[in-house]
Write a protein that holds these residues in place. Structure first.
Motif, short mmCIF file in Angstrom:
data_model
loop_
_atom_site.label_atom_id
_atom_site.label_comp_id
_atom_site.label_asym_id
_atom_site.label_seq_id
_atom_site.Cartn_x
_atom_site.Cartn_y
_atom_site.Cartn_z
N GLU A 7 2.79 -11.82 18.23
CA GLU A 7 1.97 -12.29 17.11
C GLU A 7 2.84 -12.90 16.01
O GLU A 7 2.55 -14.01 15.52
CB GLU A 7 1.13 -11.15 16.55
N ALA A 8 3.90 -12.21 15.65
CA ALA A 8 4.80 -12.73 14.61
C ALA A 8 5.53 -13.98 15.10
O ALA A 8 5.73 -14.93 14.33
CB ALA A 8 5.80 -11.65 14.20
N PHE A 9 5.90 -13.99 16.38
CA PHE A 9 6.58 -15.16 16.94
C PHE A 9 5.66 -16.38 16.91
O PHE A 9 6.08 -17.48 16.52
CB PHE A 9 7.03 -14.86 18.38
N ALA A 116 20.74 -27.44 12.25
CA ALA A 116 20.58 -26.46 11.17
C ALA A 116 19.19 -25.85 11.20
O ALA A 116 19.02 -24.63 10.97
CB ALA A 116 20.85 -27.12 9.82
N GLU A 117 18.16 -26.66 11.47
CA GLU A 117 16.81 -26.12 11.57
C GLU A 117 16.72 -25.08 12.69
O GLU A 117 16.12 -24.01 12.51
CB GLU A 117 15.81 -27.24 11.85
N MET A 118 17.36 -25.39 13.83
CA MET A 118 17.29 -24.46 14.96
C MET A 118 17.97 -23.14 14.63
O MET A 118 17.44 -22.05 14.94
CB MET A 118 17.92 -25.09 16.21
N LEU A 119 19.13 -23.19 13.99
CA LEU A 119 19.81 -21.95 13.63
C LEU A 119 18.97 -21.17 12.61
O LEU A 119 18.84 -19.93 12.71
CB LEU A 119 21.19 -22.25 13.06
N ALA A 120 18.38 -21.86 11.64
CA ALA A 120 17.56 -21.18 10.63
C ALA A 120 16.35 -20.50 11.26
O ALA A 120 16.00 -19.36 10.92
CB ALA A 120 17.12 -22.18 9.56
N ILE A 121 15.70 -21.17 12.21
CA ILE A 121 14.54 -20.58 12.90
C ILE A 121 14.99 -19.36 13.71
O ILE A 121 14.31 -18.32 13.74
CB ILE A 121 13.86 -21.63 13.79
N ALA A 122 16.14 -19.49 14.38
CA ALA A 122 16.65 -18.37 15.17
C ALA A 122 16.92 -17.15 14.29
O ALA A 122 16.58 -16.02 14.66
CB ALA A 122 17.93 -18.79 15.90
N ILE A 123 17.51 -17.39 13.13
CA ILE A 123 17.80 -16.28 12.21
C ILE A 123 16.49 -15.65 11.72
O ILE A 123 16.37 -14.42 11.62
CB ILE A 123 18.64 -16.79 11.02
N GLU A 124 15.49 -16.48 11.41
CA GLU A 124 14.21 -15.94 10.96
C GLU A 124 13.53 -15.14 12.06
O GLU A 124 12.96 -14.07 11.80
CB GLU A 124 13.30 -17.08 10.49
N ALA A 125 13.59 -15.65 13.30
CA ALA A 125 12.99 -14.92 14.42
C ALA A 125 13.68 -13.58 14.63
O ALA A 125 13.02 -12.55 14.84
CB ALA A 125 13.08 -15.77 15.69
N ALA A 126 15.02 -13.57 14.55
CA ALA A 126 15.76 -12.31 14.70
C ALA A 126 15.40 -11.33 13.59
O ALA A 126 15.26 -10.12 13.82
CB ALA A 126 17.25 -12.59 14.71
N GLY A 128 12.56 -11.10 12.05
CA GLY A 128 11.25 -10.54 12.34
C GLY A 128 11.29 -9.45 13.39
O GLY A 128 10.37 -8.63 13.48
N LEU A 129 12.37 -9.42 14.17
CA LEU A 129 12.54 -8.39 15.20
C LEU A 129 13.43 -7.25 14.72
O LEU A 129 13.77 -6.36 15.49
CB LEU A 129 13.13 -9.02 16.46
N GLY A 130 13.82 -7.29 13.45
CA GLY A 130 14.58 -6.18 12.89
C GLY A 130 16.04 -6.45 12.65
O GLY A 130 16.74 -5.64 12.04
N LEU A 131 16.57 -7.59 13.14
CA LEU A 131 17.98 -7.92 12.93
C LEU A 131 18.08 -8.84 11.72
O LEU A 131 18.08 -10.06 11.84
CB LEU A 131 18.55 -8.59 14.18
#
Length: 371
Positions: A7-9, A116-126, A128-131
């Protein structure tokens, strides 16, 4: 039952402008075996249809998502996709069916900004998973390629260094052997054969070795074809026969591969080395610095990014920026998120024109109960 993180993803994908797609689980095997390298051949779940065509359960999402874009987008258009679902490949450290999520972006010419957008999205996704404060490890295959071009290293060494960089193994051993031009390790056994092949084009040399293997009755092993065994033999023979590099080029190569630190520090050091060695790396380093600027604009802490020229990722298709997100509490554990730029993949899949591409994958099972 859906994974609790879905859901968050999905909300992150919608917020970021990435369309959620679900590529077929059954995929043509040849594409994965050809494009993801020998390692994938040993790990994929293979089957065949009544006509003998090989298929596999999808071991990765990037190629299926790329095929989706190739088949559904008009030439030259931008595409941004998100995915989540099961993938299937043999793993020694966990189940061979596991959940993966991720993002892929195609067709953007502003590559530093897209990275940069891809790295920022990856960090935000991580997050949301607690990292929430991941360790960011980063490399750039484009810098390595530019260095090898500028130094004009022998083809056998170009292939060897790039291959081991991607797999993060044997790089120190390669660099130790790089300047050893003296024949050793039984090179005399290869000398006559290599002399007979001298002047042959790579295809003819490969065919000659493949014919000899067939005559000798040597069968493919470990999933390798006769052509792959021939390529490996030719590489090892050339290395053992003394295809060394002069000392100055060896020293420059060692210095460049030793560069590490935050992106600003690494860039300055690489420019110093390039200037002293009279190597033109300005274009690739300008793009590197531009990407760093976009990192900062997206709120990424540049000091927290650990760049290393010798950092690579296992898949063969990466052409530039690569990264992984790790848990700093478990620095030796496998990456939670990984990705990078793969500008040549769409051409290998049949695109008539170049399609810039960058993406990332999230291993949901590596987050445990954090979701």
């Amino acid at each position: 039952m859906p994974h609790p993180a879905y859901e968050a993803f999905d909300a992150l994908a919608q917020r970021s402008g990435y369309a959620l797609i679900d590529p077929p689980i059954l995929q043509p095997a040849g594409l994965f075996l050809d494009l993801l390298g020998e390692d994938m051949r040993r790990r994929a779940f293979l089957t065949a249809d009544a006509e003998g065509r090989e298929f596999c359960l999808r071991p990765d999402f990037t190629i299926p998502v790329s095929l989706h874009h190739l088949g559904n987008a008009k030439a030259g258009t931008v595409g941004a996709y998100a995915y989540r679902g099961p993938v299937f490949r043999f793993r020694s450290d966990g189940p061979s069916e596991f959940l993966q999520a991720g993002f892929e972006n195609f067709g953007r010419s502003d590559k530093p900004a897209a990275d940069a957008e891809m790295l920022a999205i990856a960090i935000e996704a991580a997050g949301g998973l607690g990292l929430t404060r991941p360790e960011i490890r980063m490399g750039d295959a484009g810098i390595v390629t530019a260095m090898l071009d500028a130094l004009d290293l022998p083809p056998v060494w170009r292939r060897r260094l790039v291959s081991d960089l991607r797999r993060s193994k044997n790089l120190d051993e390669d660099l130790a052997r790089l300047g050893n031009a003296a024949p050793k390790n039984g090179a005399a056994a290869y000398a006559g054969f290599l002399a007979a092949l001298e002047g042959s084009d790579p295809g003819s040399a490969r065919a000659a070795v493949a014919d000899l293997l067939s005559i000798a009755g040597i069968q493919p092993v470990g999933g390798r074809s006769v052509d792959e065994i021939a390529d490996r033999f030719l590489e090892q023979a050339a290395l053992s026969s003394g295809a060394g590099v002069d000392g100055e080029k060896v020293a420059i190569t060692r210095r460049i591969f030793a560069v590490s630190g935050d992106p600003d520090t690494a860039s300055a050091e690489l420019r110093t080395i390039a200037g002293e060695a009279r190597l033109d790396l300005s274009a690739v380093l300008d793009a590197f610095d531009e990407r760093t600027g976009f990192f900062a604009a997206r709120g990424i802490d540049i000091g927290a990014v650990k760049f290393a020229t010798g950092f690579g990722r296992r898949l063969d298709y990466y052409t530039g920026f690569v990264f992984e997100l790790h848990d700093p509490a478990e620095p030796d554990a496998q990456a939670r998120v990984g990705g990078g730029r793969y500008d040549h993949l769409m051409g290998q899949l049949g695109s008539a024109q170049s399609v810039p591409a960058v993406g990332c994958s999230i291993w949901l099972d590596r987050f445990g109960g954090e979701a």
